[in-house]
Scaffold this motif. Sequence first.
Motif, short mmCIF file in Angstrom:
data_model
loop_
_atom_site.label_atom_id
_atom_site.label_comp_id
_atom_site.label_asym_id
_atom_site.label_seq_id
_atom_site.Cartn_x
_atom_site.Cartn_y
_atom_site.Cartn_z
N VAL A 165 0.85 -1.18 0.00
CA VAL A 165 0.00 0.00 0.00
C VAL A 165 0.89 1.23 0.00
N ALA A 166 0.31 2.37 -0.37
CA ALA A 166 1.06 3.63 -0.43
C ALA A 166 0.46 4.64 0.54
N VAL A 167 1.34 5.43 1.13
CA VAL A 167 0.91 6.49 2.05
C VAL A 167 1.61 7.78 1.65
N THR A 168 0.84 8.82 1.34
CA THR A 168 1.43 10.15 1.17
C THR A 168 1.41 10.87 2.52
N GLY A 169 2.39 11.74 2.73
CA GLY A 169 2.47 12.39 4.04
C GLY A 169 2.89 11.43 5.13
N ALA A 170 3.65 10.39 4.75
CA ALA A 170 3.98 9.32 5.69
C ALA A 170 4.93 9.78 6.79
N GLU A 171 5.67 10.85 6.56
CA GLU A 171 6.65 11.30 7.55
C GLU A 171 6.03 12.10 8.67
N GLY A 172 4.75 12.45 8.54
CA GLY A 172 4.12 13.34 9.50
C GLY A 172 3.57 12.62 10.72
N PHE A 173 2.86 13.37 11.52
CA PHE A 173 2.29 12.89 12.78
C PHE A 173 1.35 11.71 12.56
N ILE A 174 0.24 11.93 11.87
CA ILE A 174 -0.71 10.85 11.65
C ILE A 174 -0.12 9.82 10.69
N GLY A 175 0.57 10.29 9.66
CA GLY A 175 1.12 9.38 8.67
C GLY A 175 2.05 8.34 9.26
N SER A 176 2.92 8.75 10.18
CA SER A 176 3.87 7.79 10.77
C SER A 176 3.15 6.76 11.62
N HIS A 177 2.11 7.17 12.33
CA HIS A 177 1.32 6.21 13.11
C HIS A 177 0.57 5.25 12.18
N LEU A 178 0.08 5.78 11.06
CA LEU A 178 -0.62 4.91 10.11
C LEU A 178 0.34 3.89 9.51
N VAL A 179 1.56 4.29 9.19
CA VAL A 179 2.55 3.34 8.68
C VAL A 179 2.77 2.21 9.68
N GLU A 180 2.91 2.54 10.95
CA GLU A 180 3.06 1.51 11.97
C GLU A 180 1.86 0.56 11.98
N HIS A 181 0.67 1.14 11.89
CA HIS A 181 -0.56 0.35 11.92
C HIS A 181 -0.62 -0.60 10.72
N LEU A 182 -0.26 -0.10 9.56
CA LEU A 182 -0.31 -0.92 8.35
C LEU A 182 0.67 -2.08 8.41
N VAL A 183 1.88 -1.80 8.87
CA VAL A 183 2.88 -2.86 8.99
C VAL A 183 2.42 -3.90 10.01
N ALA A 184 1.85 -3.44 11.11
CA ALA A 184 1.36 -4.36 12.13
C ALA A 184 0.26 -5.28 11.59
N HIS A 185 -0.42 -4.83 10.55
CA HIS A 185 -1.49 -5.63 9.94
C HIS A 185 -1.01 -6.36 8.68
N GLY A 186 0.30 -6.48 8.53
CA GLY A 186 0.85 -7.36 7.52
C GLY A 186 1.09 -6.76 6.15
N HIS A 187 1.14 -5.43 6.05
CA HIS A 187 1.34 -4.79 4.75
C HIS A 187 2.77 -4.28 4.59
N ARG A 188 3.22 -4.26 3.36
CA ARG A 188 4.40 -3.47 3.00
C ARG A 188 3.92 -2.09 2.61
N VAL A 189 4.72 -1.07 2.91
CA VAL A 189 4.28 0.30 2.72
C VAL A 189 5.28 1.06 1.86
N LYS A 190 4.77 1.67 0.79
CA LYS A 190 5.54 2.67 0.05
C LYS A 190 5.18 4.03 0.66
N ALA A 191 6.15 4.63 1.34
CA ALA A 191 5.89 5.81 2.15
C ALA A 191 6.48 7.05 1.48
N MET A 192 5.61 7.92 0.96
CA MET A 192 6.12 9.14 0.34
C MET A 192 6.47 10.16 1.41
N VAL A 193 7.71 10.64 1.33
CA VAL A 193 8.21 11.71 2.17
C VAL A 193 8.53 12.89 1.26
N GLN A 194 8.09 14.08 1.64
CA GLN A 194 8.35 15.23 0.78
C GLN A 194 9.86 15.43 0.62
#
Length: 330
Positions: free
Chosen positions: A4-33
């Motif tokens: 899955v992909a996350v824009t704004g992944a480096e931010g407050f909510i984005g970083s927590h969402l990345v953790e949540h996604l990985v915990a649920h078994g996903h690989r994450v493409k995380a866009m950082v500005q």
Amino acid sequence: MSTVAVTGAEGFIGSHLVEHLVAHGHRVKAMVQYNSFSSYGWLETLDKDVLSCVEIVLGDVRDPGSVTGLVKGTEAVYHLAALIAIPYSYRAPHSYIDTNVNGTLNVLEAVRHLDIPRMVHTSTSETYGTAQTVPITEDHPINTQSPYSASKAGGDRLADAYHSSFDTQVVVLRPFNTFGPRQSMRAVIPTVIAQIAAGAREITLGDLRPTRDFLFVKDTAAAFYAVATAPAEAVVGRTFNAGTGGEISVGDLVTLVGKLMEVDLTVREDTQRLRPANSEVMRLVADASRLRAATDWAPAHSLQAGLEKTIAFFRDPANLARYKTDIYNV
């Protein structure tokens, strides 16, 4: 393991969402500005086990090519990238349109042309303006009282239009006031806690009267995941509030934080922290029953429990050192 992909992944909510996604078994493409410091923001603080499942992509949602490269080959896109500070939107409104409207357009175009199965677009409760009826349902009138909220409403309308026009598989999530560890001091809860953690007993704030529905960030991340994984017929093409249904004034919040941190506080009003009179949103409280009915999502943290976790974060000297507690963070 899906990607899955996350824009704004480096931010407050984005970083927590990345953790949540990985915990649920996903690989994450995380866009950082993209930035010349090679900073990955809050992603740099995540555990190595989490980061082993994350591909960091430097880019910019304002650039269509960056976005296309990010979302290609993914099963879902979580679009969080945005300029968020309301005070700065008074100074630089054009930049909010570039990021929050045109950036959203770029994500929608990429999702549409690459046939991505699901996109979650991030809205904000600020699009409602001061509550005309409470609790606020998704049918409440849109009343944008700042350039920030107007730009976010523009992105929301584009998401709606792309679903209607092109059957783009997009869901709009409208979180109310998210708080928790890693939040910027451009928000009231970290402003209060960080000043106290730094030793202040007289804290500076703006208006103490507005009420807000504060949602702990782990619950916000869970709401994103809920609408991304629910059956399409339950969520696609719809807008969902995420909130607790409770509200507290800024003044009462300060009192509660002082009690939890065991300090006696005085508050000094700083006029530069006040919004223009007609721009202040005085009351926000969510009706999240639509989200509960569609996904079974519900907040797992009370306000006090979330505050205690946030206080613990800011009391860690390494975390506090990342913040400028002695200035007004616009």
